[in-house]
Design a protein around this motif. Sequence first.
Motif, mmCIF file in Angstrom:
data_model
loop_
_atom_site.group_PDB
_atom_site.id
_atom_site.type_symbol
_atom_site.label_atom_id
_atom_site.label_comp_id
_atom_site.label_asym_id
_atom_site.label_seq_id
_atom_site.Cartn_x
_atom_site.Cartn_y
_atom_site.Cartn_z
ATOM 1 N N LEU A 1 -19.016 76.651 -12.101
ATOM 2 C CA LEU A 1 -17.981 76.686 -13.129
ATOM 3 C C LEU A 1 -16.914 77.736 -12.848
ATOM 4 O O LEU A 1 -15.797 77.644 -13.368
ATOM 5 C CB LEU A 1 -18.610 76.954 -14.498
ATOM 6 N N SER A 2 -17.227 78.737 -12.032
ATOM 7 C CA SER A 2 -16.273 79.822 -11.795
ATOM 8 C C SER A 2 -15.310 79.531 -10.661
ATOM 9 O O SER A 2 -14.397 80.330 -10.409
ATOM 10 C CB SER A 2 -17.031 81.121 -11.490
ATOM 11 N N VAL A 3 -15.474 78.410 -9.955
ATOM 12 C CA VAL A 3 -14.587 78.114 -8.817
ATOM 13 C C VAL A 3 -13.147 77.985 -9.299
ATOM 14 O O VAL A 3 -12.846 77.220 -10.224
ATOM 15 C CB VAL A 3 -15.027 76.822 -8.108
ATOM 16 N N ALA A 4 -12.265 78.745 -8.684
ATOM 17 C CA ALA A 4 -10.837 78.687 -9.004
ATOM 18 C C ALA A 4 -10.060 78.706 -7.698
ATOM 19 O O ALA A 4 -10.393 79.455 -6.776
ATOM 20 C CB ALA A 4 -10.429 79.860 -9.889
ATOM 21 N N TYR A 5 -9.033 77.895 -7.619
ATOM 22 C CA TYR A 5 -8.226 77.798 -6.416
ATOM 23 C C TYR A 5 -6.990 78.687 -6.524
ATOM 24 O O TYR A 5 -6.440 78.889 -7.618
ATOM 25 C CB TYR A 5 -7.831 76.349 -6.163
ATOM 26 N N ALA A 6 -6.555 79.209 -5.392
ATOM 27 C CA ALA A 6 -5.422 80.131 -5.366
ATOM 28 C C ALA A 6 -4.173 79.466 -5.925
ATOM 29 O O ALA A 6 -3.901 78.286 -5.668
ATOM 30 C CB ALA A 6 -5.178 80.621 -3.945
ATOM 31 N N ALA A 7 -3.420 80.231 -6.702
ATOM 32 C CA ALA A 7 -2.183 79.728 -7.303
ATOM 33 C C ALA A 7 -1.012 80.583 -6.836
ATOM 34 O O ALA A 7 -1.187 81.716 -6.365
ATOM 35 C CB ALA A 7 -2.281 79.763 -8.823
#
Length: 456
Positions: free
Chosen positions: A367-373
Motif C-alpha cells: 500500500l505504501s508504493v508511490a511513484y516519483a512525481a
Amino acid sequence: MGLWLAAELRLGGVPVTVLEQRATPSPHSKALTVHPRTLEVLACRGVVEPFLAEGVRLPDGHFAALDHRLDFGVLDTPYPFTLALPQARTEALLEQHARAAGADIRRGHRLTGLTEHATGVRVDVEGPSGPYETEAAYVVGCDGTRSTVRDAAGIGFPGSDATVWGWLGDVVLDAPLTRPVLSVSTPRGGLLCVRLPGGVHRFVGHTPEDQQPSWPGELTFEELRAKVLRINGDDFGMRDPRWLSRFGNAARQAETYRKGRVLLAGDAAHMHFPAGGVGLNVGVQDAANLGWKLAATVRGDAPDGLLDTYHAERHPVGVELIDTTRAQTALMTAYSGDGAALRDLLSGAIAAVPEFSRRLAEGLSGLSVAYAAASGSHPLTGRRAPNLRLAGGRALFDLLRPGRHVLLDLDGAGRADGPSPDAVVHEGPLAEAHPDWVGVGSALIRPDGHVARIRV
C-alpha cells in the motif's frame, strides 16, 4: 505475472499470446500470501470475490517472523488482512480471468529464442508439434528467475549468490494446528507452520546448519521431520509429504526492465528470499503498472516516453523489495545471543510503537508504493488512491474496472485535467471525507489506481 498482464492487455484492446512451457498447471504452490494491495488491484477489475471466497483471511502478517505480528486491521484499505491462498489456486483463477478476457494461452509451448527488428520481435518457439516461429510487437518475459527471455535479450541479472537455505514441506498432520499460524524462533532455528486447504499443513523454516554457500541437496522427508523436531520439540505426527523443496537467499535484479521491444516482469526482473510472502504480489503489481502502458503503446496512442516509465517506476520498487527481504533474512537467521536481543528489541517496538508497526505493514502489503512525481506536484501525486466513496453510491475501484483513466471532478470546476476522450468521468463530491484528500478539487487516476495529477 504473465496471466494478469495478458488480461490487462486484452482489457486495453490488444491481442495477446501467452506461451506457457508447462503442459499442465503445477499442483505445487510456492506462494501462499495475497497481500492487501494485490486484492485492491483485483478489485479494480471486478474479480476479487472468487479469491476472497477461497482464501483464509489473516488479520496480521509477520516481519522476519518476529514474535509480535503486524496488525493489518489499521490499514486504509477495504482488505485489511493477508489472504492465505495456495499459488496453484491463485494461478487457476488468474488463468480463468485471462481466458475470459480473450487471451490466447498456449500450454506446452516454450520460447527458445527471439530476434528484435524494426517493427517487432521474431519469436522462436518449441511446441507440442515441433518448432515454429511467430511475430509479436513486444515480448514480456514473465518466465521466472531463470528467464529465457531475459537471457535472449541480453539483459544482465547482477546480484549475490545464496548463503542461506530455507526449506518447506507440505504434509499431513496427525495432530493438526488449532490456530491458523504457528511461529517459533529459537537458537536451534526458525519455523512457521500454516494450515492449507485439504487437510495439509506447510512447514517453512531454517536452521544454523542451513547457512552455507553450496547447495545442500534435495530435501528429504526424514530431514524435514528431524529439523522440525529439533526446532519445535514436536513434529505433530507429520506424514504423507505432498511436496518438499529448498530455496536460497540469492538476490538479483535485472539491469533494466525494458530493452527495446523486450520487457521483464515478476521473478524474471527480481529474485529474492521469500520473506513476508511478497514475491507473487510484486509480480502482479509489475503487470498492473505495465499493462495499460504497453496497451496504449501498441494501440499507438501513448504519449512519448510512457513505456519507459515502467522501468523508472518499478525498478526502484524491486530495489526496495530486495533490501527489505535481505533485512528480514538477516533477522530471521540471527541465532546468536546478540541476534536474539535485536529480534526482541524490534519485536517489542512492533508491539509498543503503532506507527512503526503500521509502516512495516504498509510496506509488506504494497500500500505504501508511490511513484516519483515532478517537482512541485501535489503530495498525493504518484501515490496509490484509496477506494474513495463517491456521491451517488459508487466507489473509485468500481470506476476503474474498464481499465481506463478516471477523472474525479469533485468540486465541479471543470475537467481540464482530463487525459483523453475515453476517460471515465465522475462529477460530484466525496460521499465520505478522507483526511488525505481534503481540499482536492479534481484528481486524475491512472488505470493502475495511482494518482496522475491533482488540482486543488
